[in-house]
Write a protein that holds these residues in place. Structure first.
Motif, PDB file in Angstrom:
ATOM      1  N   GLU A 110       0.882  -1.342  -0.051  1.00 46.80           N
ATOM      2  CA  GLU A 110       0.063  -0.138   0.108  1.00 46.80           C
ATOM      3  C   GLU A 110       0.716   1.412  -0.081  1.00 46.80           C
ATOM      4  OE1 GLU A 110      -3.904   1.616   2.422  1.00 46.80           O
ATOM      5  OE2 GLU A 110      -2.652   0.138   3.443  1.00 46.80           O
ATOM      6  N   ASP A 111       2.132   1.371   0.783  1.00 45.42           N
ATOM      7  CA  ASP A 111       2.763   2.504   1.042  1.00 45.42           C
ATOM      8  C   ASP A 111       3.462   2.577  -0.359  1.00 45.42           C
ATOM      9  OD1 ASP A 111       3.930   0.242   1.485  1.00 45.42           O
ATOM     10  OD2 ASP A 111       5.520   1.306   2.813  1.00 45.42           O
ATOM     11  N   ARG A 112       3.683   1.649  -1.299  1.00 45.52           N
ATOM     12  CA  ARG A 112       4.612   1.818  -2.481  1.00 45.52           C
ATOM     13  C   ARG A 112       3.807   2.049  -3.558  1.00 45.52           C
ATOM     14  NH1 ARG A 112       7.229  -3.309  -3.097  1.00 45.52           N
ATOM     15  NH2 ARG A 112       8.157  -2.159  -5.085  1.00 45.52           N
ATOM     16  N   ILE A 113       2.544   1.847  -3.757  1.00 47.43           N
ATOM     17  CA  ILE A 113       1.598   1.953  -4.840  1.00 47.43           C
ATOM     18  C   ILE A 113       1.174   3.452  -5.117  1.00 47.43           C
ATOM     19  CG2 ILE A 113      -0.716   1.359  -5.729  1.00 47.43           C
ATOM     20  CD1 ILE A 113      -0.306  -1.345  -4.365  1.00 47.43           C
ATOM     21  N   LYS A 114       1.268   4.053  -5.992  1.00 48.61           N
ATOM     22  CA  LYS A 114       0.813   5.615  -6.502  1.00 48.61           C
ATOM     23  C   LYS A 114      -0.689   5.744  -6.174  1.00 48.61           C
ATOM     24  CE  LYS A 114       4.363   6.407  -9.612  1.00 48.61           C
ATOM     25  NZ  LYS A 114       4.767   6.728 -11.070  1.00 48.61           N
ATOM     26  N   THR A 115      -1.044   6.775  -5.498  1.00 50.16           N
ATOM     27  CA  THR A 115      -2.276   7.012  -5.136  1.00 50.16           C
ATOM     28  C   THR A 115      -2.906   7.777  -6.153  1.00 50.16           C
ATOM     29  OG1 THR A 115      -1.488   9.005  -3.916  1.00 50.16           O
ATOM     30  CG2 THR A 115      -1.972   7.167  -2.656  1.00 50.16           C
TER      31      THR A 115
ATOM     32  N   ALA B 290       3.465   1.864 -11.710  1.00 49.76           N
ATOM     33  CA  ALA B 290       2.527   2.157 -10.628  1.00 49.76           C
ATOM     34  C   ALA B 290       2.964   2.159  -9.294  1.00 49.76           C
ATOM     35  CB  ALA B 290       1.426   1.239 -10.837  1.00 49.76           C
ATOM     36  N   LEU B 291       4.408   1.960  -9.025  1.00 54.96           N
ATOM     37  CA  LEU B 291       4.978   2.016  -7.709  1.00 54.96           C
ATOM     38  C   LEU B 291       6.082   3.326  -7.746  1.00 54.96           C
ATOM     39  CD1 LEU B 291       6.294  -1.609  -7.547  1.00 54.96           C
ATOM     40  CD2 LEU B 291       4.096  -0.727  -6.741  1.00 54.96           C
ATOM     41  N   LYS B 292       5.714   3.627  -6.317  1.00 56.89           N
ATOM     42  CA  LYS B 292       6.477   5.144  -6.149  1.00 56.89           C
ATOM     43  C   LYS B 292       8.039   4.744  -5.870  1.00 56.89           C
ATOM     44  CE  LYS B 292       3.008   6.953  -3.054  1.00 56.89           C
ATOM     45  NZ  LYS B 292       2.381   6.786  -1.623  1.00 56.89           N
ATOM     46  N   LYS B 293       8.642   5.829  -6.370  1.00 48.98           N
ATOM     47  CA  LYS B 293      10.157   5.639  -6.452  1.00 48.98           C
ATOM     48  C   LYS B 293      10.768   6.146  -4.938  1.00 48.98           C
ATOM     49  CE  LYS B 293      10.945   5.334 -11.243  1.00 48.98           C
ATOM     50  NZ  LYS B 293       9.589   4.806 -11.647  1.00 48.98           N
ATOM     51  N   TYR B 294      11.873   5.262  -4.335  1.00 47.81           N
ATOM     52  CA  TYR B 294      12.377   5.615  -3.176  1.00 47.81           C
ATOM     53  C   TYR B 294      13.815   6.159  -3.572  1.00 47.81           C
ATOM     54  CZ  TYR B 294       8.256   4.365  -0.898  1.00 47.81           C
ATOM     55  OH  TYR B 294       6.824   3.980  -0.329  1.00 47.81           O
TER      56      TYR B 294
END
Length: 114
Positions: free
Chosen positions: A72-77, A110-114
């Motif tokens: 959930e915390d990695r998926i783009k909202t 669709a995943l956020k970049k860290y």
């Protein structure tokens, strides 16, 4: 997943299918429709009777929901996601399901970049 984060209505599914973009691998097809006004993502699941009996289909849906919950915390909202399960998912365990979903979401950016 709380109720506001689910896609349940046929009209909403059809909108994502028609206007969204799709990305697939062997196990899943993911449709993504951008919704800028949302500050969360919504998830819809489609598991056909071709996958297996009700027990198998419900297990696949449970695995997909849990995978999204853990990522959930990695998926783009701000997006609607519809996950369509394909035949090979019937024999997969939870870790294989999560790995496959992670792969297809990475391909979809669709995943956020860290």
């Amino acid at each position: 997943m709380n109720k506001e984060r689910r896609i349940k209505k046929n009209q909403e599914f059809q909108e994502v299918f028609k206007k969204g973009q799709s990305i697939a691998n062997r196990q899943f097809v993911v449709y993504i429709l951008e919704r800028k006004e949302q500050d969360y993502f919504r998830l819809g699941l489609s598991v056909s009777k071709k996958i297996g009996n009700a027990v198998t289909r419900n297990r696949v849906k449970r695995y997909v929901r849990q995978s999204f919950l853990e990522m959930e915390d990695r998926i783009k909202t701000g997006n609607d996601y519809i996950v369509v399960a394909r035949k090979p998912t019937q024999a997969m365990d939870f870790h294989e399901t999560k790995k496959s979903l992670n792969h297809v979401l990475k391909r979809a950016s669709a995943l956020k970049k860290y």
